[in-house]
Design an enzyme around this catalytic site. Structure first.
Site, PDB file in Angstrom:
ATOM      1  N   GLU A  10      16.115  -9.330  -6.859  1.00  0.00           N
ATOM      2  CA  GLU A  10      16.141  -9.846  -8.240  1.00  0.00           C
ATOM      3  C   GLU A  10      15.939  -8.660  -9.172  1.00  0.00           C
ATOM      4  O   GLU A  10      14.858  -8.404  -9.653  1.00  0.00           O
ATOM      5  CB  GLU A  10      15.040 -10.884  -8.426  1.00  0.00           C
ATOM      6  CG  GLU A  10      15.352 -11.945  -9.456  1.00  0.00           C
ATOM      7  CD  GLU A  10      15.267 -11.455 -10.890  1.00  0.00           C
ATOM      8  OE1 GLU A  10      16.248 -11.659 -11.624  1.00  0.00           O
ATOM      9  OE2 GLU A  10      14.259 -10.863 -11.279  1.00  0.00           O
ATOM     10  N   GLY A  50       0.838  -1.208   0.000  1.00  0.00           N
ATOM     11  CA  GLY A  50       0.000   0.000   0.000  1.00  0.00           C
ATOM     12  C   GLY A  50       0.867   1.249   0.000  1.00  0.00           C
ATOM     13  O   GLY A  50       1.074   1.874   1.046  1.00  0.00           O
ATOM     14  N   SER A  66       1.126   3.571  -3.329  1.00  0.00           N
ATOM     15  CA  SER A  66       0.581   4.604  -4.224  1.00  0.00           C
ATOM     16  C   SER A  66      -0.777   5.102  -3.752  1.00  0.00           C
ATOM     17  O   SER A  66      -1.560   4.359  -3.159  1.00  0.00           O
ATOM     18  CB  SER A  66       0.406   4.045  -5.632  1.00  0.00           C
ATOM     19  OG  SER A  66       1.604   3.498  -6.088  1.00  0.00           O
ATOM     20  N   SER A 120      -1.868  -4.177  -5.913  1.00  0.00           N
ATOM     21  CA  SER A 120      -1.821  -5.461  -6.647  1.00  0.00           C
ATOM     22  C   SER A 120      -2.111  -6.615  -5.702  1.00  0.00           C
ATOM     23  O   SER A 120      -1.532  -6.694  -4.611  1.00  0.00           O
ATOM     24  CB  SER A 120      -0.442  -5.691  -7.257  1.00  0.00           C
ATOM     25  OG  SER A 120      -0.177  -4.731  -8.220  1.00  0.00           O
TER      26      SER A 120
HETATM   27  C1  FAD Z   1       0.275  -3.036 -12.984  1.00  0.00           C
HETATM   28  C2  FAD Z   1       0.562  -2.090 -11.838  1.00  0.00           C
HETATM   29  C3  FAD Z   1       0.672  -2.595 -10.553  1.00  0.00           C
HETATM   30  C4  FAD Z   1       0.911  -1.732  -9.488  1.00  0.00           C
HETATM   31  N1  FAD Z   1       0.965  -2.254  -8.209  1.00  0.00           N
HETATM   32  C5  FAD Z   1       1.110  -1.431  -7.158  1.00  0.00           C
HETATM   33  C6  FAD Z   1       1.047  -1.928  -5.821  1.00  0.00           C
HETATM   34  O1  FAD Z   1       0.855  -3.126  -5.583  1.00  0.00           O
HETATM   35  N2  FAD Z   1       1.153  -1.065  -4.788  1.00  0.00           N
HETATM   36  C7  FAD Z   1       1.349   0.255  -4.992  1.00  0.00           C
HETATM   37  O2  FAD Z   1       1.466   0.985  -4.020  1.00  0.00           O
HETATM   38  N3  FAD Z   1       1.407   0.789  -6.251  1.00  0.00           N
HETATM   39  C8  FAD Z   1       1.273  -0.027  -7.332  1.00  0.00           C
HETATM   40  N4  FAD Z   1       1.298   0.480  -8.615  1.00  0.00           N
HETATM   41  C9  FAD Z   1       1.412   1.927  -8.795  1.00  0.00           C
HETATM   42  C10 FAD Z   1       2.704   2.381  -9.465  1.00  0.00           C
HETATM   43  O3  FAD Z   1       3.762   2.366  -8.559  1.00  0.00           O
HETATM   44  C11 FAD Z   1       2.431   3.786 -10.013  1.00  0.00           C
HETATM   45  O4  FAD Z   1       1.443   3.655 -11.034  1.00  0.00           O
HETATM   46  C12 FAD Z   1       3.641   4.428 -10.597  1.00  0.00           C
HETATM   47  O5  FAD Z   1       4.586   4.702  -9.603  1.00  0.00           O
HETATM   48  C13 FAD Z   1       3.295   5.740 -11.343  1.00  0.00           C
HETATM   49  O6  FAD Z   1       2.535   6.570 -10.559  1.00  0.00           O
HETATM   50  P1  FAD Z   1       1.153   7.187 -11.087  1.00  0.00           P
HETATM   51  O7  FAD Z   1       0.354   6.070 -11.675  1.00  0.00           O
HETATM   52  O8  FAD Z   1       0.534   7.936  -9.957  1.00  0.00           O
HETATM   53  O9  FAD Z   1       1.531   8.170 -12.259  1.00  0.00           O
HETATM   54  P2  FAD Z   1       2.053   9.666 -12.098  1.00  0.00           P
HETATM   55  O10 FAD Z   1       3.171   9.719 -11.117  1.00  0.00           O
HETATM   56  O11 FAD Z   1       0.885  10.551 -11.842  1.00  0.00           O
HETATM   57  O12 FAD Z   1       2.626   9.952 -13.530  1.00  0.00           O
HETATM   58  C14 FAD Z   1       1.814  10.378 -14.630  1.00  0.00           C
HETATM   59  C15 FAD Z   1       2.732  10.640 -15.809  1.00  0.00           C
HETATM   60  O13 FAD Z   1       3.640  11.724 -15.481  1.00  0.00           O
HETATM   61  C16 FAD Z   1       4.989  11.299 -15.657  1.00  0.00           C
HETATM   62  N5  FAD Z   1       5.831  11.889 -14.613  1.00  0.00           N
HETATM   63  C17 FAD Z   1       5.563  11.981 -13.287  1.00  0.00           C
HETATM   64  N6  FAD Z   1       6.598  12.544 -12.641  1.00  0.00           N
HETATM   65  C18 FAD Z   1       7.546  12.790 -13.558  1.00  0.00           C
HETATM   66  C19 FAD Z   1       8.870  13.358 -13.507  1.00  0.00           C
HETATM   67  N7  FAD Z   1       9.411  13.749 -12.339  1.00  0.00           N
HETATM   68  N8  FAD Z   1       9.587  13.459 -14.666  1.00  0.00           N
HETATM   69  C20 FAD Z   1       9.045  13.036 -15.856  1.00  0.00           C
HETATM   70  N9  FAD Z   1       7.797  12.513 -15.962  1.00  0.00           N
HETATM   71  C21 FAD Z   1       7.062  12.389 -14.830  1.00  0.00           C
HETATM   72  C22 FAD Z   1       4.955   9.788 -15.495  1.00  0.00           C
HETATM   73  O14 FAD Z   1       6.050   9.175 -16.137  1.00  0.00           O
HETATM   74  C23 FAD Z   1       3.626   9.446 -16.159  1.00  0.00           C
HETATM   75  O15 FAD Z   1       3.777   9.356 -17.546  1.00  0.00           O
HETATM   76  C24 FAD Z   1       1.063  -0.346  -9.705  1.00  0.00           C
HETATM   77  C25 FAD Z   1       0.945   0.163 -11.012  1.00  0.00           C
HETATM   78  C26 FAD Z   1       0.690  -0.679 -12.057  1.00  0.00           C
HETATM   79  C27 FAD Z   1       0.539  -0.097 -13.435  1.00  0.00           C
END
Ligand code: FAD
Length: 405
Positions: free
Chosen positions: A257, A140, A142, A174
């Protein structure tokens, strides 16, 4: 550099192969067109079918006998204490055989964190249950407004005597619907600079006030969830590390890994499968025979899978010399996740109109719609675990020494 196995490595590889041959339950073996899913045994764990539950339990126990539930953990904690190169070989053979490798959050993230930061009680309570598969963990971290900028998280934990009271929301959890416990970063001091007011907590997912709601992805699959907290009471003894110092605990979630050998093997396997298909049963369903540009793409993907394999080896060689991969891990994540998408893209293109069929059991679909499904599933590969933009930022600043933007 010598690319071949040493005698000991060859013996270890053989040991893993024999184990796979003899011990993997029929249920977790794949046919040549199978679609491996890391969630298999976790689904089985909570299946309505007692036979599926039995197989799942026995499989984890079989792995556990060799310490291979957590091959990277030290032996004293129930792991196998494998060296980086042995981990690499183990992972490679399991991936080649397409054996589902579950337990990700507990084994890859929480266990190593508890080993470093947990109290003796926490270790005794949680580590054995990760190894037996009795307790599965979810992450937990994001939140709707905190992903790449994780330190912006807002889920609030307020101290009330011996408990924290938690309110807020996590997202993309997830496997939250298979999990029994959750580890989470929560905000305990909203006034402090954002990295400093964060605490790392463990919670039983059945605690009153926690609700898990499904998020169905674009492949129409339920893998992740939203997690809501309404006045959730968690004992202070479930805190890992000090209050307001959780950021540093949370960042210890070392992924041992990091080589992404799984990605390299899977990319090559899928391309090879496509080539074999085009030469055999799928001769009429692929365009490899008559479209030169498609052949060219397939060749490029094959070469890229070799490049990925070499990136993986590079990470292993860094780890083997006692160092921690830094921007190199970002290179591997970036290249590997983009390759996964490109392989799926090439596969769909190579199958022409057959590549549009979604139904695995439709006899007209190509390779049981594997590439079609991979095309949709792989969209998340460049987001999960840090987006490609974030990886490029790391490579630019730490790898190339460019100034921060
Ligand atoms: C399949 C999957 C499983 C996941 N599982 C988990 C989980 O179990 N637990 C959990 O906590 N999270 C989980 N996540 C969340 C994941 O860690 C986040 O989706 C990821 O870190 C991106 O954050 P966001 O989705 O909020 O996108 P944002 O951070 O809002 O980004 C939006 C866009 O802006 C760009 N961006 C943001 N900041 C910058 C920067 N500084 N420079 C350039 N570009 C930038 C990003 O690249 C992206 O294109 C999962 C995500 C996916 C897709």
């Amino acid at each position: 550099m010598d690319w071949n196995d040493s005698a000991e490595q060859q013996a270890f590889r053989q040991q893993v192969r024999s184990f796979i041959e003899a011990k993997v339950p029929e249920r977790y073996r794949r046919d040549t067109n199978g679609h491996p899913s890391a969630f298999d045994w976790m689904e089985d764990r909570k299946s309505d079918d007692p036979e599926a539950r039995r197989i799942s339990k026995e499989w984890v126990a079989t792995l556990g006998e060799k310490g291979w539930v957590a091959p990277q953990w030290p032996k004293e904690y129930g792991g196998a204490g494998l060296s980086p190169i042995e981990q690499f070989i183990y992972k490679m053979e399991m991936t080649l055989a397409e054996v589902p490798q579950g337990l990700p959050a507990g084994v890859a993230m929480l266990g190593p964190t508890l080993i470093i930061h947990g109290t003796e009680e926490q270790k005794q309570q949680h580590i054995p249950k990760i190894l037996t598969g009795e307790v599965v963990w979810a992450q937990g971290y994001s939140e709707p407004e905190a992903g790449s900028d994780l330190a912006a998280l807002k889920t609030r934990a307020t101290r009330d005597g011996d408990e924290y009271v938690i309110n807020g929301q996590k997202i993309w959890t997830s496997g939250g619907h298979y999990a029994d416990w959750l580890f989470a970063l929560v905000r305990t001091d909203p006034e402090a600079p954002k990295h400093r007011g964060v605490t790392f907590l463990l919670m039983d997912i059945t605690t009153p006030g926690i609700s898990i709601r499904p998020l169905v992805n674009m492949a129409d699959e339920h893998h992740f969830n939203e997690t809501f907290f309404e006045n959730v009471r968690v004992p202070v003894s479930n805190r890992v590390g000090e209050e307001n110092r959780g950021w540093y605990v949370g960042m210890t979630l070392l992924d041992f890994e990091r080589s992404n050998i799984t990605g390299a093997i899977a990319a090559k396997r899928e391309i090879t499968r496509l080539i074999d298909f085009s030469k055999g049963a799928g001769a009429g369903k692929t365009r490899l025979h008559d479209v030169a540009s498609v052949r060219d793409e397939v060749a490029s993907r094959y070469i890229e899978s070799e490049v990925m394999y070499n990136f993986s080896l590079r990470i292993i060689s860094i780890q083997s010399s006692g160092m921690v991969p830094n921007y190199e891990a970002s290179v591997s994540k970036l290249f590997g996740s983009e390759l996964t998408q490109k392989v799926a893209n090439t596969g769909v293109k190579a199958c022409g109109l057959y590549g549009n069929l979604w139904d695995e059991d439709d006899e007209r679909s190509a390779m049981r719609a594997g590439f079609t499904r991979a095309y949709v599933r792989s969209v998340s590969a460049t987001i999960a675990g840090g987006t490609s933009e974030i990886q490029r930022g790391v490579i630019a600043t730490r790898g190339l020494g460019l100034p921060r933007g």
